[in-house]
Design an enzyme around this catalytic site. Structure first.
Site, short mmCIF file in Angstrom:
data_model
loop_
_atom_site.label_atom_id
_atom_site.label_comp_id
_atom_site.label_asym_id
_atom_site.label_seq_id
_atom_site.Cartn_x
_atom_site.Cartn_y
_atom_site.Cartn_z
N LYS A 196 0.82 -1.21 0.00
CA LYS A 196 0.00 0.00 0.00
C LYS A 196 0.85 1.26 0.00
O LYS A 196 2.03 1.25 0.36
CB LYS A 196 -0.99 -0.04 1.16
CG LYS A 196 -2.11 -1.06 0.86
CD LYS A 196 -3.21 -1.09 1.87
CE LYS A 196 -4.28 -2.10 1.39
NZ LYS A 196 -5.27 -2.40 2.44
N ARG A 241 -3.36 -10.22 4.92
CA ARG A 241 -3.78 -10.31 3.52
C ARG A 241 -2.64 -9.77 2.68
O ARG A 241 -2.32 -8.58 2.75
CB ARG A 241 -5.06 -9.48 3.33
CG ARG A 241 -5.62 -9.51 1.93
CD ARG A 241 -6.88 -8.63 1.85
NE ARG A 241 -7.44 -8.66 0.51
CZ ARG A 241 -7.00 -7.93 -0.49
NH1 ARG A 241 -5.99 -7.09 -0.32
NH2 ARG A 241 -7.56 -8.03 -1.69
N1 PMM Z 1 -7.27 -4.09 0.91
C1 PMM Z 1 -7.60 -4.11 -0.39
C2 PMM Z 1 -8.65 -4.93 -0.84
N2 PMM Z 1 -9.32 -5.72 0.00
N3 PMM Z 1 -9.67 -6.55 2.16
C3 PMM Z 1 -9.37 -6.54 3.46
N4 PMM Z 1 -10.04 -7.35 4.31
N5 PMM Z 1 -8.37 -5.76 3.97
C4 PMM Z 1 -7.65 -4.92 3.18
O1 PMM Z 1 -6.78 -4.20 3.70
C5 PMM Z 1 -7.96 -4.88 1.78
C6 PMM Z 1 -9.00 -5.73 1.31
C7 PMM Z 1 -6.84 -3.28 -1.35
O2 PMM Z 1 -5.72 -3.95 -1.83
P1 PMM Z 1 -5.64 -4.69 -3.27
O3 PMM Z 1 -6.18 -3.74 -4.30
O4 PMM Z 1 -4.20 -4.99 -3.48
O5 PMM Z 1 -6.43 -5.95 -3.22
#
Ligand code: PMM
Length: 277
Positions: A196, A241
């Site tokens: 991030k 995650r």
């Molecule tokens: N971050 C993203 C997408 N989904 N879900 C949860 N539970 N926690 C997070 O911090 C989260 C998420 C954004 O990241 P990505 O675009 O790389 O998937």
């Protein structure tokens, strides 16, 4: 939790796994690297992302969920009831709900629920995130949603502070720094810091020699991603995650002797000779 974004526009892996066969192959590779769970998403939540309609999201995620579910536990990253239901019918057993609004839906589907905090929606959430006390407000919101879902009959509830979702650089670090307080409430905690932007800023500030003007790019945030995954586990998070599963699993294993759940104690108890180099 390994990440498979079946989207053209996610911030770090957007476009890489739009073809179903590529997404499935990537999910299986994450399992080989040690993921216990693979999170499949069909709508980008990056700041400024445009929403997609249900039919598009279902068409993106369902074939991938179906193919992966016989190999590994699968979660679906969605905010839409219809997408959650279609993914569960295809084999997903956890709904990763980044709006923390599907508790009642998940009770009907009889699967687990991961409720993430966010302020605002992806189009606008990074414009002026404002809190009086970010930790107190995020905690109160998540505990209230978790209790409601439990009362509605959801047996497995996770909460997630939603790093980067309507949060400034300072909010993100405050939440991570005080994560043990969120974990202390006894509801299992999941955290997503992987690649991030706040890590891009922190890495750039930590190493001026990168010569990069502005944040380090998403693909070069591995060290920050892994470091914060270890911090989260140390604070008591039960799930991280991540995009970089192999490096995270190795780091969590190496630090396992002092990570809260103690499940990966490492090294011989009685090594002969010096403990380094
Ligand atoms: N971050 C993203 C997408 N989904 N879900 C949860 N539970 N926690 C997070 O911090 C989260 C998420 C954004 O990241 P990505 O675009 O790389 O998937």
């Amino acid at each position: 939790m390994g990440i498979v974004n079946v989207t053209p526009d996610s911030f770090s892996d957007g476009g890489r796994f739009v073809r179903h066969e590529d997404a499935v192959a990537h999910g299986l590779a994450l399992v080989d690297q040690g993921a216990d769970l693979v999170d499949v998403g069909g709508e980008s939540t990056r700041p400024g992302a445009e929403p997609v309609d249900e039919a598009t999201e279902v068409a993106r995620v369902v074939p991938v969920v179906e193919a992966l579910a016989s190999h590994v536990r699968v979660s679906v990253d969605t905010t839409k009831p219809e997408v959650a239901a279609a993914a569960v019918a295809a084999g997903a057993t956890l709904v990763n709900d980044v709006a923390a609004s599907l508790g009642a839906v998940v009770a009907d589907l009889d699967v687990g629920w991961l409720a993430m905090h966010r302020q605002g929606d992806p189009r606008t959430m990074q414009q002026h995130p404002t809190y009086g006390d970010v930790m107190a407000e995020v905690t109160a919101h998540l505990l209230e949603r978790a209790a409601a879902a439990r009362s509605a009959g959801v047996d497995e509830v996770w909460i997630d502070p939603g790093i980067g979702f309507g949060k400034t650089f300072a909010h993100n670090w405050e939440l991570l720094g005080a994560l043990d307080q969120l974990c202390a409430h006894g509801v299992p905690v999941a955290v997503g810091t992987s690649r991030k932007l706040f890590l891009g800023d922190a890495l750039a500030a930590a190493d001026a020699s990168t010569g990069v003007d502005g944040p380090v790019p998403a693909d070069d945030r591995l060290e920050g991603s892994v470091a914060t995954a270890v911090l989260a586990a140390r604070a008591g998070a039960g799930m991280v995650r991540v995009h970089d599963v192999a490096a995270t699993v190795a780091a969590l294993g190496a630090a396992g002797a002092v990570i809260a759940d103690g499940s990966t104690a490492v090294g011989p108890d009685h090594r002969e000779g010096p403990s380094w180099p």
